[in-house]
Scaffold this motif. Structure first.
Motif, PDB file in Angstrom:
ATOM      1  N   VAL A  31      -1.345  14.416  -0.599  1.00 26.18           N
ATOM      2  CA  VAL A  31      -0.677  13.119  -0.600  1.00 26.18           C
ATOM      3  C   VAL A  31       0.513  13.139   0.351  1.00 26.18           C
ATOM      4  N   ALA A  33       3.688  10.507   1.244  1.00 24.31           N
ATOM      5  CA  ALA A  33       4.353   9.303   0.771  1.00 24.31           C
ATOM      6  C   ALA A  33       5.573   9.025   1.635  1.00 24.31           C
ATOM      7  N   ILE A  73     -10.570   6.957  -3.883  1.00 21.50           N
ATOM      8  CA  ILE A  73      -9.216   7.349  -3.482  1.00 21.50           C
ATOM      9  C   ILE A  73      -8.369   6.110  -3.186  1.00 21.50           C
ATOM     10  N   GLU A  74      -8.994   4.968  -2.978  1.00 26.11           N
ATOM     11  CA  GLU A  74      -8.236   3.726  -2.855  1.00 26.11           C
ATOM     12  C   GLU A  74      -7.510   3.419  -4.168  1.00 26.11           C
ATOM     13  N   ALA A  77      -4.674   5.923  -4.524  1.00 26.91           N
ATOM     14  CA  ALA A  77      -3.546   5.545  -3.663  1.00 26.91           C
ATOM     15  C   ALA A  77      -2.750   4.401  -4.280  1.00 26.91           C
ATOM     16  N   ASP A  78      -3.432   3.432  -4.862  1.00 22.56           N
ATOM     17  CA  ASP A  78      -2.755   2.303  -5.497  1.00 22.56           C
ATOM     18  C   ASP A  78      -1.888   2.772  -6.662  1.00 22.56           C
ATOM     19  N   LEU A  81       1.164   4.442  -5.257  1.00 17.21           N
ATOM     20  CA  LEU A  81       2.109   3.441  -4.764  1.00 17.21           C
ATOM     21  C   LEU A  81       2.942   2.862  -5.902  1.00 17.21           C
ATOM     22  N   THR A  94       4.470   3.609   1.642  1.00 19.59           N
ATOM     23  CA  THR A  94       3.164   3.881   2.229  1.00 19.59           C
ATOM     24  C   THR A  94       2.679   5.203   1.658  1.00 19.59           C
ATOM     25  N   VAL A  95       1.452   5.209   1.192  1.00 18.47           N
ATOM     26  CA  VAL A  95       0.852   6.426   0.642  1.00 18.47           C
ATOM     27  C   VAL A  95      -0.460   6.696   1.368  1.00 18.47           C
ATOM     28  N   THR A  96      -0.644   7.943   1.765  1.00 20.81           N
ATOM     29  CA  THR A  96      -1.921   8.385   2.303  1.00 20.81           C
ATOM     30  C   THR A  96      -2.472   9.441   1.360  1.00 20.81           C
ATOM     31  N   VAL A  97      -3.724   9.243   0.934  1.00 23.62           N
ATOM     32  CA  VAL A  97      -4.416  10.231   0.112  1.00 23.62           C
ATOM     33  C   VAL A  97      -5.499  10.862   0.982  1.00 23.62           C
ATOM     34  N   THR A 114      -4.997   5.146   3.605  1.00 26.69           N
ATOM     35  CA  THR A 114      -3.570   4.832   3.685  1.00 26.69           C
ATOM     36  C   THR A 114      -3.365   3.395   3.223  1.00 26.69           C
TER      37      THR A 114
END
Length: 121
Positions: A31, A33, A73-74, A77-78, A81, A94-97, A114
């Protein structure tokens, strides 16, 4: 907002995915962030309580990754967030998994999602 706190490469083992073997075996997720907030109060006071404590943030993010499994993974990610935006000082995140062990039948380096959210007034 130009001030940011970045936490990059936070690794935790989770059981997310649409396939049964992903849930059974688990896999590593990484992750990243980025939190946007005014860091002037922290800089002026030199007080950790005037900012987002990134160690505590990391603990909360890992708890989500290692917690209740989701298919996508969406969705993960939510949820991450939501953790980032729980602190009212954060105006955007902003988060990227990354899912480096995703079940893709070809050689690849990474699969990532992301997502960015801004606090609504």
């Amino acid at each position: 907002m130009t001030d940011r706190i970045q936490l990059t490469g936070l690794r935790a083992r989770g059981r997310h995915g649409v396939y049964d073997f992903e849930r059974a075996q688990g896999q590593d997720f990484v992750v990243d962030a980025v939190l946007e907030l005014d860091l002037a109060p922290a800089a002026a006071s030199d007080d950790v309580t005037a900012t987002v404590h990134y160690g505590e943030l990391a603990e909360r993010l890992v708890a989500v990754v290692t917690g209740e499994p989701v298919n996508l993974i969406e969705t993960l990610a939510d949820r991450l967030l939501a953790v980032c935006l729980a602190d009212q000082r954060v105006v955007a995140a902003t988060v990227t998994v990354h899912k480096p062990e995703a079940p893709v039948p070809h050689t690849f380096t990474d699969v990532a999602v992301t997502m960015t959210r801004t606090r609504t007034p």
